[in-house]
Design an enzyme around this catalytic site. Structure first.
Site, PDB file in Angstrom:
ATOM      1  CD  GLU A 115      -8.909   1.600   7.487  1.00 40.82           C
ATOM      2  OE1 GLU A 115      -8.935   0.729   8.378  1.00 40.82           O
ATOM      3  OE2 GLU A 115      -8.268   2.654   7.601  1.00 40.82           O
ATOM      4  CG  ASN A 127      -9.070  -0.669  11.836  1.00 44.60           C
ATOM      5  OD1 ASN A 127      -8.152  -1.343  11.381  1.00 44.60           O
ATOM      6  ND2 ASN A 127      -9.497   0.433  11.253  1.00 44.60           N
ATOM      7  CG  HIS A 138      -5.924  -1.544   8.785  1.00 46.22           C
ATOM      8  ND1 HIS A 138      -6.064  -0.279   9.315  1.00 46.22           N
ATOM      9  CD2 HIS A 138      -4.594  -1.772   8.765  1.00 46.22           C
ATOM     10  CE1 HIS A 138      -4.878   0.211   9.594  1.00 46.22           C
ATOM     11  NE2 HIS A 138      -3.966  -0.672   9.272  1.00 46.22           N
ATOM     12  CG  ASP A 150      -0.285  -0.320   2.526  1.00 48.11           C
ATOM     13  OD1 ASP A 150       0.957  -0.385   2.562  1.00 48.11           O
ATOM     14  OD2 ASP A 150      -0.990  -0.496   3.524  1.00 48.11           O
TER      15      ASP A 150
HETATM   16  C1  GLP Z   1      -0.639   0.733   8.678  1.00 44.79           C
HETATM   17  C2  GLP Z   1      -0.289   0.000   7.359  1.00 44.79           C
HETATM   18  C3  GLP Z   1      -0.457  -1.482   7.501  1.00 44.79           C
HETATM   19  C4  GLP Z   1       0.212  -1.913   8.789  1.00 44.79           C
HETATM   20  C5  GLP Z   1      -0.619  -1.437   9.933  1.00 44.79           C
HETATM   21  C6  GLP Z   1      -0.048  -1.770  11.303  1.00 44.79           C
HETATM   22  O1  GLP Z   1      -1.749   1.566   8.571  1.00 44.79           O
HETATM   23  N1  GLP Z   1      -1.010   0.436   6.210  1.00 44.79           N
HETATM   24  O2  GLP Z   1       0.074  -2.162   6.371  1.00 44.79           O
HETATM   25  O3  GLP Z   1       0.305  -3.317   8.853  1.00 44.79           O
HETATM   26  O4  GLP Z   1      -0.909  -0.061   9.818  1.00 44.79           O
HETATM   27  O5  GLP Z   1       1.026  -0.938  11.600  1.00 44.79           O
HETATM   28  P1  GLP Z   1       1.979  -1.133  12.833  1.00 44.79           P
HETATM   29  O6  GLP Z   1       2.838  -2.281  12.504  1.00 44.79           O
HETATM   30  O7  GLP Z   1       2.752   0.152  12.897  1.00 44.79           O
HETATM   31  O8  GLP Z   1       1.133  -1.364  14.032  1.00 44.79           O
END
Ligand code: GLP
Length: 241
Positions: free
Chosen positions: A143, A136, A138, A67
């Site tokens: 989402e 959440n 995702h 992404d």
């Molecule tokens: C972000 C990214 C995701 C990631 C997630 C968790 O929004 N788009 O790909 O896996 O949040 O992030 P973190 O590892 O910092 O908790």
């Protein structure tokens, strides 16, 4: 699903890096699906360290990232392009033309989504997809409520994701509202999926995602329908399982 319990963040990172290394050693020209976020930092650090020791060679590997924010310049300090360059691509011997990420400079472009889908299929599909888990539920930027049958698309980020990502941008109003993401279908087409999770704040969502009902309300729950998922979580993240 195979579950590995890790003692802490460092142990989770090493275990996940070991699994990715095994993939590269078994198939040197593999396609790795990569992710960003704080969960992945330790994994990249470990892979870079092993690469520097001569233990892992990325010269034939192709990478496709999950992404990217829409409407940010490539060199914006918060773009995922920059994250990948600073934490991984620039420190290993991956060919510059073999490391891919959606082009976030295009604010709203269906063309960009189709280009990215074509690129993934031209590479032969993803051998192993690395995933973090949003609070959440995702995955990528899919989402809650996302349909399971989407390929790369543009999403409006949820309030909770915008809030969670404010820690990188400083001010809430500076966090982009839209992003490009591989869809759940793109992710599910990966031949293997490696999910990592660390910290007590991921414990509840980890339990719902892997042991609750399969529902678009928890996008990561779709992974229960995949037949080759590896979950590596640390003690805190696994505390509800
Ligand atoms: C972000 C990214 C995701 C990631 C997630 C968790 O929004 N788009 O790909 O896996 O949040 O992030 P973190 O590892 O910092 O908790």
């Amino acid at each position: 699903m195979r579950i590995y319990r890790a003692a802490d963040y460092g142990d989770m990172s090493r275990k996940a890096a070991n699994i990715l290394s095994a993939q590269v050693i078994l198939k040197p020209n593999c396609v790795l699906g990569l992710a960003t976020g704080s969960s992945t930092l330790g994994v990249y650090k470990q892979l870079v360290e092993w690469h520097n020791k001569g233990d892992i060679d990325f010269s034939e590997v192709t990478t496709v990232n999950l992404d990217e924010y829409a409407g940010l310049e490539k060199d914006d300090p918060n773009s995922y392009y920059r994250f990948m360059k600073e934490n991984f691509w620039d420190h290993v011997n991956i060919e510059p033309g073999s490391a891919h990420i959606p082009d976030g400079t295009m604010a709203f472009s269906d063309k960009e989504c189709r280009r990215y889908d074509r690129l993934i299929s031209r590479c032969g599909g993803i051998d192993m997809q690395l995933l973090g888990l949003g609070h959440n539920g995702h995955i990528g930027f899919n989402e809650p409520g996302s349909a399971f049958d989407k390929d790369t698309h543009l999403v409006k980020l949820s309030e909770s994701t915008i809030k969670a990502n404010t820690r990188f941008f400083g001010r809430l109003e500076d966090v982009p509202r839209y992003a490009y993401t591989m869809g759940i279908r793109s992710i599910m087409q990966a031949r293997r999926i490696l999910v990592i999770a660390s910290g007590a704040d991921k414990a509840e969502i980890l339990k719902s995602a892997f042991f609750g009902p399969v529902t678009p309300i928890v996008p990561a729950s779709a992974l229960q329908l995949h037949n080759n998922v590896i979950l590596v979580g640390d003690e805190e993240a696994m505390s509800c399982i």
